[in-house]
Structure formats: structure tokens, C-alpha cells
Design a protein around this motif. Sequence first.
Motif, short mmCIF file in Angstrom:
data_model
loop_
_atom_site.label_atom_id
_atom_site.label_comp_id
_atom_site.label_asym_id
_atom_site.label_seq_id
_atom_site.Cartn_x
_atom_site.Cartn_y
_atom_site.Cartn_z
N TYR A 130 -3.99 -10.04 -7.13
CA TYR A 130 -5.19 -9.55 -6.42
C TYR A 130 -4.98 -9.47 -4.90
CZ TYR A 130 -7.76 -10.39 -10.74
OH TYR A 130 -8.20 -10.36 -12.04
N VAL A 131 -4.23 -10.41 -4.38
CA VAL A 131 -4.09 -10.56 -2.92
C VAL A 131 -2.65 -10.24 -2.51
CG1 VAL A 131 -4.24 -12.18 -0.99
CG2 VAL A 131 -5.78 -12.46 -2.96
N PRO A 132 -2.44 -9.27 -1.65
CA PRO A 132 -1.09 -9.15 -1.07
C PRO A 132 -0.84 -10.37 -0.17
CG PRO A 132 -2.37 -7.12 -0.75
CD PRO A 132 -3.34 -8.21 -1.17
N ILE A 133 -0.21 -11.38 -0.75
CA ILE A 133 -0.04 -12.66 -0.06
C ILE A 133 0.84 -12.47 1.17
CG2 ILE A 133 0.99 -14.98 -0.27
CD1 ILE A 133 -1.54 -14.78 -1.89
N GLY A 134 0.41 -13.03 2.28
CA GLY A 134 1.21 -12.97 3.50
C GLY A 134 0.91 -14.17 4.37
N TYR A 135 1.71 -14.33 5.39
CA TYR A 135 1.48 -15.41 6.35
C TYR A 135 2.00 -14.95 7.70
CZ TYR A 135 6.44 -16.53 6.06
OH TYR A 135 7.81 -16.45 6.12
N HIS A 136 1.53 -15.61 8.74
CA HIS A 136 1.98 -15.30 10.09
C HIS A 136 3.37 -15.88 10.29
CE1 HIS A 136 -2.14 -14.19 10.77
NE2 HIS A 136 -2.54 -15.40 10.47
N GLY A 137 4.24 -15.09 10.89
CA GLY A 137 5.58 -15.57 11.22
C GLY A 137 5.72 -15.76 12.72
N ARG A 138 6.93 -16.10 13.14
CA ARG A 138 7.19 -16.38 14.55
C ARG A 138 7.81 -15.16 15.21
NH1 ARG A 138 5.63 -20.01 18.54
NH2 ARG A 138 7.02 -19.60 20.27
N LEU A 173 -8.37 -4.17 -6.14
CA LEU A 173 -9.76 -4.02 -5.70
C LEU A 173 -9.89 -2.73 -4.90
CD1 LEU A 173 -10.83 -7.66 -4.68
CD2 LEU A 173 -10.90 -6.55 -6.92
N ALA A 174 -11.12 -2.23 -4.79
CA ALA A 174 -11.34 -0.90 -4.21
C ALA A 174 -10.72 -0.73 -2.83
CB ALA A 174 -12.84 -0.62 -4.15
N TYR A 175 -10.76 -1.76 -2.00
CA TYR A 175 -10.27 -1.61 -0.63
C TYR A 175 -8.74 -1.48 -0.58
CZ TYR A 175 -8.65 -6.47 -0.10
OH TYR A 175 -7.96 -7.66 -0.23
N LEU A 176 -8.10 -1.67 -1.72
CA LEU A 176 -6.63 -1.54 -1.79
C LEU A 176 -6.22 -0.42 -2.75
CD1 LEU A 176 -5.69 -5.34 -2.04
CD2 LEU A 176 -5.59 -3.87 -0.01
N ALA A 235 1.11 0.39 2.64
CA ALA A 235 -0.28 0.73 2.99
C ALA A 235 -1.24 -0.35 2.49
CB ALA A 235 -0.66 2.09 2.40
N GLN A 236 -0.99 -0.86 1.32
CA GLN A 236 -1.85 -1.94 0.81
C GLN A 236 -1.73 -3.19 1.67
OE1 GLN A 236 -0.43 -1.74 -3.30
NE2 GLN A 236 -2.46 -1.06 -3.98
N HIS A 268 -4.88 -4.56 3.74
CA HIS A 268 -5.29 -5.95 3.50
C HIS A 268 -5.27 -6.75 4.81
CE1 HIS A 268 -5.93 -9.71 1.42
NE2 HIS A 268 -4.83 -10.22 1.96
N HIS A 269 -4.19 -6.60 5.56
CA HIS A 269 -4.01 -7.36 6.80
C HIS A 269 -5.18 -7.16 7.75
CE1 HIS A 269 -2.05 -9.33 10.08
NE2 HIS A 269 -0.81 -9.07 9.74
#
Lengths: 435, 435
Positions: A162-170, A295-298, A345-346, A350-351
Amino acid sequence: MIELDQTHDPKLTSWVASANGHADFPIQNLPFGIFSPGGATPRAGIAIGDAILDLRAILDGGLLSGAAERAAKAARGNDLNGLLALGAGPRRALRQALSNLLAEASSLRPRVEPLLYKASDCLLHLPARIGDYTDFYVGIHHATAVGKLFRPDNPLLPNYKYVPIGYHGRASSVLPSGIAIQRPLGQSKRPEAETPTFGPSARLDYELELGVWVGPGNDLGTPIGISAAGDQIAGLCLLNDWSARDIQAWEYQPLGPFLAKSFATTVSPWIITAEALAPFRIAQPPRPEGDPAPLAYLNDAGDQAQGAFDIELEVLLTTAELRSQELAAHSLARSNARHMYWTVAQMLAHHSSNGCNLRPGDLIGTGTISGPGQDACGSLLEASQGGKNPIRLETGEERRFLEDGDEVILKGHCRREGFVSIGFGVCRAVIRPAL
Amino acid sequence: MIELDQTHDPKLTSWVASANGHADFPIQNLPFGIFSPGGATPRAGIAIGDAILDLRAILDGGLLSGAAERAAKAARGNDLNGLLALGAGPRRALRQALSNLLAEASSLRPRVEPLLYKASDCLLHLPARIGDYTDFYVGIHHATAVGKLFRPDNPLLPNYKYVPIGYHGRASSVLPSGIAIQRPLGQSKRPEAETPTFGPSARLDYELELGVWVGPGNDLGTPIGISAAGDQIAGLCLLNDWSARDIQAWEYQPLGPFLAKSFATTVSPWIITAEALAPFRIAQPPRPEGDPAPLAYLNDAGDQAQGAFDIELEVLLTTAELRSQELAAHSLARSNARHMYWTVAQMLAHHSSNGCNLRPGDLIGTGTISGPGQDACGSLLEASQGGKNPIRLETGEERRFLEDGDEVILKGHCRREGFVSIGFGVCRAVIRPAL
């Protein structure tokens, strides 16, 4: 939105002889970067064959006009952020103008040729000032393989599809190809130990990723819709998200990877533009039976139709011993960008879906792009199954994780019937001992 | 390394009358910031009472010399990164010079007074270009309280007392006080639901933190030793790490918080310098009986002796209803910076221990600084115990989480017998409805 034009013509050749048949930089590629010829100041350039064209000199020489001239002016400093901010239109105009100047038929060759440098005489820098670096996790084979090491029966967490999982990097420690990586010190705790110790990482790893250079970005509070998100892709690069697995295992709960990653990230220095990559866009592979729809926004039909990239990826390893015996680099893995569960694009939609602003020159990593087989592992963690099954090299050496003196080389190429192949250049770095 | 000098003299007063007895900005404070007088261009300034002194004009007026002049020249642009890069020595020289100019006894008052602006006529910006924003988690009462919501018997994870836990945050969406925060959209999944939905966050929260402005930083590959790490603290600010708890709960496994935080972070705009804070340094509170000693790279006698800060913190809430009835802001919590399990020096030494480079102008959040009691909760998640026990306001309104129109105000003050109190100014923002 993805248009082919005469810059993609497979019959097009360049008067720069080394460009014709070049594995990475034929005239159909024309990537942008920042380079220093000799010891001179950094400036924008274009890779063409074994040479680099000085964009500032082209501009100052009066060889550009209209939108192309405006785009080159935006790249007049020592980074490409201004060019990335302009978006696809001006970038395309500049690409067309450069293609004309470098084409076999160009009458301007006498004025352009003196503005070329041998690439081997130049230093390559990061192409942009990176505002923020974000790393995603969209390689589903990687997420599954890593998840299996921890949760054999339930490798993918419930949010993954469901979620394009991501995290902030350096951002501060993102480096251009070629700069040696110092093995990090850090805390780790062996499973059998009571307490952690501090010292050099013993489980240093690479991660095979693509990087996305963002432009033009969005205002805070104004999400980028999924149908417009593809236009935010200024271009791509190769990205090695170096990882210290022992540090990561001990530190990452509950807030995610931190020092396990922040010591270095290596990128290939050329921005392979969205325009150059246009012929190599493909439909998003269908989701496996039973997976939920985005989900619709993706969810966007255009993105599904041509939102993915067909980019062949390879990881090579050399060791001090392989080099001393003059043996070829060992191919650790072959994969393809099509093995991403989410499109770029997704990721971008999402971001920004919470209103977060992306800025020109932001760098987005895809996450490790492993393929489905054991010969397509985008990290040693996967290839050695958590260090259990070492890789054997031609020298008889074994590798569970990276050792000092090892060099990891990432490569990427796009091939399609009826088009000239293009490549990403190289993303390489050698491991230096810890302090 | 922490020195008191004549700028801290409690008998010192200013010819700027509003400074004398000012709750935040007496002459003993002299914080640096970036401001726009009227509609003019952003420039460096110093808060003094209800006024702001134009540092560029002071420099151009020839009112500075030596190290102070060099420091002011480094702050000549529209951010303070250059000044932060210089480190403590030049900053201290500039502080001393400004103290002299603003002191009651100054003979230069006629030349300085025309360079003051009424603070209420000025716009305040971020004081620096933030290269990277990192957020820690060193409020042990917060970590324990949040951990209890998930793991009642074992609230703190095993790494907490060894590792100053932190994660990379989003630099692009850090905002100065006063800019409204748009409620983020995002994915969340109710416990009873099969699938997630996308919409406005229903569990919007604040987090009471301090921010650390870094200077001068370190080179990649060269960790900052614990005994030198305190010198990297250019100054502090208040920081509200807005958090969407419903988005966070669904997205954060396995890579940590991402969109739950990246929509906005609010900071107070003045850099309260390490020099201004010198009288308010205290010994690190002793670790509870049975806690492990910090590993050697985090263990320093000088840091233990005066590495902590005695800063009183308060969170206030106003709602549209409170404001319409002209009722005072509701005090949600009082806490103190002494409730941090790790010192700022330990955070910085840890952050760079793997070789990661910190740059002047990097922003480091401490994590939520809750105190030990239920009246010292640094977030609504804690105060309402996960939304179970609402806060009652004087209007009869209840709050589990923040509602549209709510304004959160953070304040910070330092008091010590024999010294003049100083404050941080305000860190405030109102919640705007989702798109």
C-alpha cells in the motif's frame, strides 16, 4: 507525455568519433553533469563518447539561442540546480540544440570541437546541490529477501503493498563515483553478546539502486498529483547506498537506519535525462494476483502504461587480489529497473502527498533493485543470505561482506530494438580501511 | 571550555530600554537571526528587547573591527551559515562587540540607534540554509511513555541506553515560527480495518524539542571526538516536530517515520548562542542505578560536568474558541532540557562517529523532551495517552489531538540565581485545514 523526437533517431551519428557505438554516451544520450577540466573550476558539461563538451563555453561562444540558450544560462554556475528547476521543456530544447551541434552533419563543428575535453582528463563532481536525499524501498525482491532473514513466514510487512516505503537519507555524504569509502566505525551487538561494542563495521555491504534527480519540484502544501509526477523526473543515475549491516541491525529500532547508511552514498555523476530515457519506458509490470490496487492518489493509467523503466543493471566486484592477478571484475549480480514494485511517479506523488515540498536537485533513491533469482541480488546481505553462504571468487577468495580494498562497480544500460543503446557511465568506489 | 565573561554580567543594562527586564532578549542574550525589515531583503540581525539590530548596517557603518568585523562579514548574506562555519571564537568576539555597542555606557549609541528596527515590523526567516536536519530521541520520559503504549512491559528497546537514537529528517519543510501548518493528507489504517485509507490526518500532534544549530562541522571520514563535540554547538532554538500519529503508525515499519513528519517542522527563528547559554550549563544528571555507562566514544568527564542545559520549556495551546473568548492560552506542559538522556555533545559525537560529515547550518533536533510527570508531556500522544484521555480546556472543549485552528506555542527560558534570565522567543504555528 513521453515523446520521442529526432534526438532519438538511431541513424543519428556524431562527428565525435568515439560517440558512435559508445556503450554509454552516444549522441542519443547527452547526459548533463558538472566537471572540472584539468584543475579548472567546476562547470556544466555533456558527455559525448570519450569526451565532455563544456556547456558554459558553448553558451559563451554564442552557439545557442532561444529556449536552449535560456536553459544553458540556468546551468552557468557550478551546479545544475537551476537547469533542473526549469523542467522538461527547456531541457528538451537544450538537448535538441546540443544534438544538432554534435551531429555528423553539423556545420558548426569547427567552433564546437575546441570546446571538448578528453573525459579522462576531467574530474567529475556531483551534478547538483542536493537539498534532501530520500531513499525508498521499492525493490520487492529485496524487501522480501531481507524480510525472510528476519521473518521467514511473513517477509513483507502489511504496509508494503500500500505504501511506497521510504525514509530520509543523509545529503551531506552523497559522493560522486570514484571517491574511496572509509569503512565506518559504529556500535554493534553480536546476538550472543550482552552488550554492544564500538569498532569498524564487519558487515559492510553495497546496495544497487537508481537515483532520481528531481526537477522542478513543488511548493510546500501542494502535493504533486500522480498524473503530473512523471514530469518531475529530471533524470536518473546509478546509486550505491553503502550499508553497514551490523550497525543497522543494532540501531534501527524504532526510527530506522541512521549511521548504518550516513557514512557514504555513491552516485554516477551524469544525469541521464528523462528525454534520453524516453525510448526505454515500459508499462508497469502487472501486480501479482491478489495484490491490492494502488490507492487512488497513486493510481494513474498513463503511469501504468509507461511509468516503468527498462534498465539493465549490473554489479561488479574487484578485490586487491583480483586486480593484482589482472583478473576481470567478478559479476555479482544482474538485475533490471523493471523489478520495482512502485514507479518513480508513484514515489514522487507519495513523497509529496502530505504536502512535503520537493526541490530541484533533490535526490531520490529507489531502494535496492534485486531481481527474482539468486544471481540478481542487489546486496551481499541477500547474495550471502545474511553472511551464511559466501560468494566464491576466481582467486579462491570468499566474500560474505565487503573487505578493505574491494571495489564495487555499478553499471546500467538501456537497450531496445530499433534504438541506439545508452548507458549510465560508471558508479564505483573502493573500500578504505577504518580510521 | 564553557567560559563566562563580561557579556554575562548581571549588572549590564542596555540603552535599548525594552531590553532591560525583557523576558527573552536582554543584553545578556544577543541571539542571531535573519530578518526582513518591512519589505526589504533578508539580512542578519540581533534581537535586543523589542527591537532588532541590523548587523549588516553595523558592519557597513564601520562600527566593528578585528575578529568581530570578520565574523559580521561572514554573516553578510541572507543566511548565517558563514558565521556558523567560523566557530566559537569569532562568534564570541562579535558578541562582545555588540554587547559594548548596546550597553548603557556606549558612547556610540547615536550611530547605533538608527540601525534598530521594531521587531514587530520585521519578518523573521530561518537563520540558516539547513544542509541536513537530523532528529534524535533523547527524551527518555517520552521514549518510555510512547514505548509503553506499544509494549507496556518493556517500553524501552534494548539499544536505547547505548545508542543516542536518531533518524534523518526533512530539511525542505523546516519553517520559521509563525507560518501556518497545513494538516497533512496521508495513508492510515484503523486497527479494525482491513485496508488503509487516504485522507486528512486525524491524529495530528506537536513535539516539544530543542534544535541545535551546528557549526563549524567536520570533514567526511573524520569523526568529532566527544571532548570536542560541545564546540560544535553554535546555538539552540525551540523546535516543534509536528507529527501525524495515524500516518506514522501505518508507515513507520521498517524504515522509520517519513511522511508523518516531513510535512512541517517549526523552529524559533533566533539562534540562542552557546555563549549566551553558558551560565545555564549544568552537569549531566546521573544515570539511573543499573544503567550502563556510555561507551568510550560517548564518555567524557567535561561533558558530564557541564554538558547539559537547564532550560525551562513550556507548551501552550490556543484554540479558535479560546481566542474568540479572549481566554489565555492553555498550558499543556512544562518540562526542562535537563530531562535528556544524552547530551548534545553525545548526539554530535555519535552522529559523526561513522565518519558522517556535519556542515555549518545543519539542524539537529533533540527529540521530544518530556519530563517525568503527566503535566510534563512533550506531545499529545503522551498527554492523552494515545488519545484515550482527552485534555479539557477552559472552554469545555476537549483535545485528544490537534484540531484545525489550534495554535501550538513553545517557549523556553533560562534562569539562574545571580544571572539575568534569557529566553528563546516564540515558536508558534496555527493548524490550517487539509487541502
